[in-house]
Design an enzyme around this catalytic site. Structure first.
Site, short mmCIF file in Angstrom:
data_model
loop_
_atom_site.label_atom_id
_atom_site.label_comp_id
_atom_site.label_asym_id
_atom_site.label_seq_id
_atom_site.Cartn_x
_atom_site.Cartn_y
_atom_site.Cartn_z
N ASP A 96 13.97 -25.01 18.28
CA ASP A 96 13.91 -25.20 16.63
C ASP A 96 13.69 -26.61 16.28
OD1 ASP A 96 15.54 -22.92 16.30
OD2 ASP A 96 17.51 -23.68 16.24
N ARG A 134 7.38 -19.65 15.53
CA ARG A 134 8.24 -19.45 14.47
C ARG A 134 7.76 -20.06 13.03
NH1 ARG A 134 13.90 -20.90 14.92
NH2 ARG A 134 14.14 -19.49 16.58
C1 LIG Z 1 15.53 -17.26 12.05
C2 LIG Z 1 15.19 -18.38 11.49
C3 LIG Z 1 15.24 -19.79 12.23
C4 LIG Z 1 15.06 -20.92 11.36
N1 LIG Z 1 14.88 -22.01 12.07
C5 LIG Z 1 14.55 -23.18 11.57
C6 LIG Z 1 14.41 -24.31 12.07
O1 LIG Z 1 14.03 -24.43 13.18
N2 LIG Z 1 14.10 -25.48 11.32
C7 LIG Z 1 14.15 -25.60 9.85
O2 LIG Z 1 14.06 -26.55 9.37
N3 LIG Z 1 14.52 -24.27 9.37
C8 LIG Z 1 14.84 -23.27 10.06
N4 LIG Z 1 15.36 -22.10 9.32
C9 LIG Z 1 15.53 -22.32 8.10
C10 LIG Z 1 14.52 -22.27 7.02
O3 LIG Z 1 13.58 -23.29 7.13
C11 LIG Z 1 14.66 -22.25 5.40
O4 LIG Z 1 15.53 -23.26 4.99
C12 LIG Z 1 15.64 -20.87 5.32
O5 LIG Z 1 15.17 -19.57 5.91
C13 LIG Z 1 15.72 -20.53 3.62
O6 LIG Z 1 14.30 -20.29 3.33
P1 LIG Z 1 13.74 -18.76 2.89
O7 LIG Z 1 12.49 -18.72 3.54
O8 LIG Z 1 14.78 -17.76 3.43
O9 LIG Z 1 13.67 -18.73 1.27
P2 LIG Z 1 14.41 -19.26 0.14
O10 LIG Z 1 13.26 -20.18 -0.34
O11 LIG Z 1 15.69 -20.13 0.55
O12 LIG Z 1 14.70 -18.32 -0.68
C14 LIG Z 1 13.95 -17.46 -1.32
C15 LIG Z 1 14.29 -16.03 -2.13
O13 LIG Z 1 14.69 -15.27 -1.00
C16 LIG Z 1 15.98 -14.69 -1.51
N5 LIG Z 1 16.89 -15.15 -0.63
C17 LIG Z 1 17.27 -16.20 0.38
N6 LIG Z 1 18.44 -16.02 0.93
C18 LIG Z 1 19.04 -14.92 0.51
C19 LIG Z 1 20.22 -14.19 0.71
N7 LIG Z 1 21.07 -14.86 1.96
N8 LIG Z 1 20.62 -12.99 0.19
C20 LIG Z 1 19.72 -12.55 -0.50
N9 LIG Z 1 18.51 -12.95 -1.11
C21 LIG Z 1 18.19 -14.19 -0.35
C22 LIG Z 1 16.37 -15.10 -2.98
O14 LIG Z 1 15.71 -14.48 -3.89
C23 LIG Z 1 15.64 -16.77 -2.93
O15 LIG Z 1 15.18 -16.94 -4.09
C24 LIG Z 1 15.17 -20.89 9.83
C25 LIG Z 1 15.37 -19.51 9.16
C26 LIG Z 1 15.37 -18.42 9.82
C27 LIG Z 1 15.56 -17.35 9.17
#
Ligand SMILES: Cc1cc2nc3c(=O)[nH]c(=O)nc-3n(C[C@H](O)[C@H](O)[C@H](O)COP(=O)(O)OP(=O)(O)OC[C@H]3O[C@@H](n4cnc5c(N)ncnc54)[C@H](O)[C@@H]3O)c2cc1C
Length: 305
Positions: free
Chosen positions: A132, A182
């Site tokens: 990560d 990723r």
């Molecule tokens: C599998 C995985 C591994 C990850 N690993 C890391 C890592 O190693 N390091 C790191 O810094 N970050 C990691 N992250 C977190 C990532 O960086 C983001 O902070 C996190 O995924 C939120 O961003 P988003 O792309 O989902 O969109 P966002 O910008 O948070 O959301 C965009 C839109 O998606 C929709 N949405 C978001 N969440 C939901 C929900 N729960 N239910 C319904 N609608 C929703 C909403 O419409 C929202 O406006 C990981 C995320 C995932 C999924």
């Protein structure tokens, strides 16, 4: 307002006293909702359930910013036994882990020893280990570790964050290693000296990185809950005739469950990130920062047990 609550939860995520209190309080708070269970065996039924629905998994033993050598060694041991159990139970699962959980803030040599033991086990069982990505301060060290081990091991991958200015160069630099990457937006509190402050810029950069990596023919995990990014990816692969086998969507456990299943029905590969363990506080606060509606989830978790 959204920025204030994001900053507030990210600030809280680093509070050591609250973190300790949370560990004593117990992991049952979100078990089965946002985390699998308090240990790996108690997470196995959730993983099997996901696998039965056509969803792959990556498990993460919660815990980061470790400052004690013995704890870092213990975390590595836990990771090794998890890999062995994944293999023994024949689960469709990989492993994710953080370098600060293996001692990145203590001693680089300790991280190398821990990683060597973990990757030896991963190679034996053919189970992918993803490093990560944590905060920007630790990004270079993390990438250096990845690049070093990638020359000797197959079952290792890492993460790049679209919010960092440096990521486009990192993506380019990593091409030589033919990595499985990723791609995420990024979850930490970063200064605008190193990260795009505007969400729209992060989203645009994210799309650019996805496009570059997929067109370069490198296996890509697109880890997001954002419909706009998911739709963008679907359109991109259609336009460029990219095989559905050459990428996967990833989502966090407990988030967008219906979307996860719909994507599987449409023929896309989907992997769910299942965290487990008592050290749930930092992970949980970062999820609250992303989407305060997750509070509702958590509260249900407390009252339901
Ligand atoms: C599998 C995985 C591994 C990850 N690993 C890391 C890592 O190693 N390091 C790191 O810094 N970050 C990691 N992250 C977190 C990532 O960086 C983001 O902070 C996190 O995924 C939120 O961003 P988003 O792309 O989902 O969109 P966002 O910008 O948070 O959301 C965009 C839109 O998606 C929709 N949405 C978001 N969440 C939901 C929900 N729960 N239910 C319904 N609608 C929703 C909403 O419409 C929202 O406006 C990981 C995320 C995932 C999924």
């Amino acid at each position: 307002m959204q920025t204030i609550s994001r900053d507030f939860f990210l600030y809280l995520s680093k509070n050591k006293t609250l973190n300790r209190a949370a560990q004593n309080w117990g992991g049952s708070i979100a078990a089965g909702k946002l985390i699998g269970g308090i240990d790996f065996p108690s997470s196995v039924p959730f993983i099997k359930d996901l696998n039965n629905q056509g969803l792959s998994v990556t498990v993460d033993h919660l815990g980061e910013f470790v400052t004690d050598r013995a704890v870092a060694i213990e975390r590595a041991n836990e990771c090794i036994s998890t890999i062995e159990m994944i293999s023994a139970y024949n689960l469709e699962s990989q492993v994710s882990l953080k370098m600060t959980s293996l001692g990145l803030d203590i001693d680089q040599q300790l991280v190398y020893e821990n990683m060597t033991r973990i990757l030896d086990t991963a190679e034996k069982h053919k189970i992918m280990v993803t490093i990560d990505m944590e905060d920007e301060q630790r990004c270079q060290k993390t990438l250096d570790i990845f690049k070093d081990f990638k020359q000797r091991y197959t079952y290792i991958s890492t993460v790049l964050q679209a919010y960092l200015y440096r990521t486009e160069n990192d993506l380019y630099d990593l091409q030589a290693y033919q990595p499985f990457l990723r791609l995420v937006k990024g979850a930490y509190q970063e200064s605008e000296n190193v990260a795009y402050p505007e969400k729209s810029d992060v989203d645009e950069n994210y799309k650019k990185l996805i496009k570059t990596n997929l067109l370069n023919g490198l296996y890509t995990a697109i880890a997001t809950h954002d419909d706009k990014i998911i739709d963008y990816t679907k359109q991109l692969v259609k336009e460029h005739n990219i095989s559905l086998e050459s990428f996967e969507f990833q989502m966090l456990y407990g988030m967008r469950n219906t979307t996860q299943k719909e994507l599987v029905k449409e023929g896309y590969k989907v992997r769910v990130y299942v965290p487990y363990g008592l050290d749930w506080y930092g992970y949980f606060m970062r999820r609250l920062a992303e989407r305060p509606a997750n509070i509702a989830f958590a509260l249900k978790g407390i009252t339901k047990k």
